[in-house]
Scaffold this motif. Structure first.
Motif, short mmCIF file in Angstrom:
data_model
loop_
_atom_site.label_atom_id
_atom_site.label_comp_id
_atom_site.label_asym_id
_atom_site.label_seq_id
_atom_site.Cartn_x
_atom_site.Cartn_y
_atom_site.Cartn_z
N ALA A 58 0.82 -1.22 0.00
CA ALA A 58 0.00 0.00 0.00
C ALA A 58 0.85 1.27 0.00
N PHE A 59 2.14 1.15 0.32
CA PHE A 59 3.02 2.32 0.30
C PHE A 59 3.51 2.64 -1.11
N GLY A 60 3.14 1.80 -2.08
CA GLY A 60 3.40 2.12 -3.47
C GLY A 60 4.70 1.61 -4.04
N HIS A 61 5.33 0.65 -3.37
CA HIS A 61 6.59 0.10 -3.84
C HIS A 61 6.48 -1.43 -3.92
N PRO A 62 7.21 -2.06 -4.84
CA PRO A 62 7.16 -3.52 -4.95
C PRO A 62 7.58 -4.21 -3.65
N VAL A 63 6.91 -5.29 -3.33
CA VAL A 63 7.20 -6.06 -2.12
C VAL A 63 7.59 -7.47 -2.52
N TRP A 64 8.72 -7.94 -1.98
CA TRP A 64 9.21 -9.28 -2.31
C TRP A 64 9.52 -10.04 -1.04
N SER A 65 9.15 -11.30 -1.00
CA SER A 65 9.45 -12.17 0.14
C SER A 65 10.82 -12.81 -0.05
N ASP A 66 11.33 -13.40 1.04
CA ASP A 66 12.59 -14.15 0.98
C ASP A 66 12.49 -15.27 -0.05
N LEU A 67 13.61 -15.57 -0.68
CA LEU A 67 13.70 -16.77 -1.51
C LEU A 67 14.01 -17.98 -0.64
N GLN A 68 14.55 -17.74 0.56
CA GLN A 68 14.86 -18.80 1.51
C GLN A 68 13.66 -19.03 2.43
N PRO A 69 13.48 -20.25 2.95
CA PRO A 69 12.36 -20.51 3.85
C PRO A 69 12.68 -20.11 5.30
N ASP A 70 11.63 -20.00 6.10
CA ASP A 70 11.75 -19.94 7.56
C ASP A 70 12.49 -18.72 8.09
N PHE A 71 12.20 -17.54 7.56
CA PHE A 71 12.76 -16.31 8.12
C PHE A 71 14.27 -16.44 8.33
N ALA A 72 14.99 -16.56 7.24
CA ALA A 72 16.43 -16.87 7.31
C ALA A 72 17.31 -15.67 7.64
N GLY A 73 16.71 -14.53 7.96
CA GLY A 73 17.50 -13.39 8.43
C GLY A 73 17.75 -12.34 7.36
N PRO A 74 18.48 -11.28 7.73
CA PRO A 74 18.67 -10.17 6.80
C PRO A 74 19.39 -10.54 5.52
N LEU A 75 20.26 -11.54 5.56
CA LEU A 75 20.92 -11.96 4.32
C LEU A 75 19.92 -12.51 3.32
N ASP B 205 25.65 -18.54 -3.28
CA ASP B 205 26.52 -19.66 -2.90
C ASP B 205 26.69 -19.72 -1.39
N TYR B 206 26.86 -18.56 -0.75
CA TYR B 206 27.05 -18.52 0.70
C TYR B 206 25.81 -19.06 1.43
N LEU B 207 24.64 -18.63 1.00
CA LEU B 207 23.41 -19.11 1.63
C LEU B 207 23.18 -20.59 1.32
N GLN B 208 23.49 -21.00 0.12
CA GLN B 208 23.32 -22.41 -0.24
C GLN B 208 24.21 -23.30 0.61
N GLY B 209 25.36 -22.76 1.02
CA GLY B 209 26.27 -23.51 1.87
C GLY B 209 25.91 -23.45 3.35
N GLY B 210 24.80 -22.82 3.70
CA GLY B 210 24.35 -22.77 5.08
C GLY B 210 24.75 -21.53 5.84
N GLY B 211 25.43 -20.59 5.19
CA GLY B 211 25.82 -19.36 5.86
C GLY B 211 24.62 -18.48 6.16
N ARG B 212 24.65 -17.78 7.28
CA ARG B 212 23.55 -16.91 7.67
C ARG B 212 24.00 -15.57 8.24
N LYS B 213 25.27 -15.43 8.62
CA LYS B 213 25.71 -14.23 9.33
C LYS B 213 26.14 -13.15 8.36
N MET B 214 25.54 -11.98 8.50
CA MET B 214 25.81 -10.86 7.61
C MET B 214 27.29 -10.49 7.60
N GLU B 215 27.88 -10.32 8.79
CA GLU B 215 29.27 -9.86 8.84
C GLU B 215 30.23 -10.92 8.31
#
Length: 202
Positions: free
Chosen positions: A68-85, A161-171
């Motif tokens: 409703a704010f007028g901008h496209p909205v996209w969900s994660d491609l990863q399941p289960d709230f996988a974090g900011p990455l 590749d990082y996410l596919q390998g199980g990585g989750r930490k931004m830093e």
């Protein structure tokens, strides 16, 4: 070797990260909570939109409310709230510009010169990614603010590749890359609102 134009407001997409669980807020959707009679995400949009060419929002709940704010909205491609990455991955995947800048939905006071400062740092350091940093003790301690970053969309392949390998930490992810940090003098501009108590104190 892929070349990029210099980042400017004309070729940067802004990504607002609103895909978290809001655990410390009792599980509510933080971006939609009211601050000064407006949803928190509206404050972020108002500050970020003038700095970029376009905006997109990453949200895993209440997508219609965000749309409703007028901008496209996209969900994660990863399941289960996988974090900011995971939110960053979605943003890069749907980004139509060569650069993406990120900001969370619960930081309503973000700097009006966020993008300009990050872009200058990225060009000066000749890096692929620039991260904001702050200090609250006269620069004795520098605190990275990695949810505020500007990056080239060409980093999507590495992030996949990082996410596919199980990585989750931004830093852990960005510190492997050609990156720089740039210091903002107003640490308060980066404060986020994580709890109901913090919201009531604003």
């Amino acid at each position: 070797m892929q070349t990029h134009p210099a980042p400017t407001a004309l070729n940067i997409t802004g990504l607002i990260l609103a895909g978290g669980r809001g655990t410390r807020m009792g599980g509510v959707d933080k971006g939609l909570l009211l601050l000064d009679d407006r949803p928190m995400v509206a404050h972020v949009i108002a500050r970020l939109a003038p700095q970029v060419n376009s905006l997109i929002i990453n949200a895993n709940r209440n997508q219609e409310s965000y749309a409703a704010f007028g901008h496209p909205v996209w969900s994660d491609l990863q399941p289960d709230f996988a974090g900011p990455l995971a939110g960053l991955q979605a943003g890069l995947h749907h980004c139509s510009n060569p650069y993406l800048v990120t900001a969370p939905c619960d930081s309503p006071y973000l700097p009006h010169d966020l993008v300009q400062h990050l872009a200058q740092a990225l060009v000066s350091a000749d890096t692929d990614l620039a991260v904001a940093s702050t200090s609250e003790d006269h620069y004795q301690t520098i605190q990275p603010q990695p949810v505020f970053m500007l990056l080239k969309i060409s980093l999507l392949t590495d992030l996949n590749d990082y996410l596919q390998g199980g990585g989750r930490k931004m830093e852990t992810w960005y510190r492997r890359l050609n990156y720089c940090e740039t210091l903002f003098t107003d640490a308060g501009a980066f404060r986020n609102i994580n709890t109901q108590e913090q919201l009531q104190q604003q």
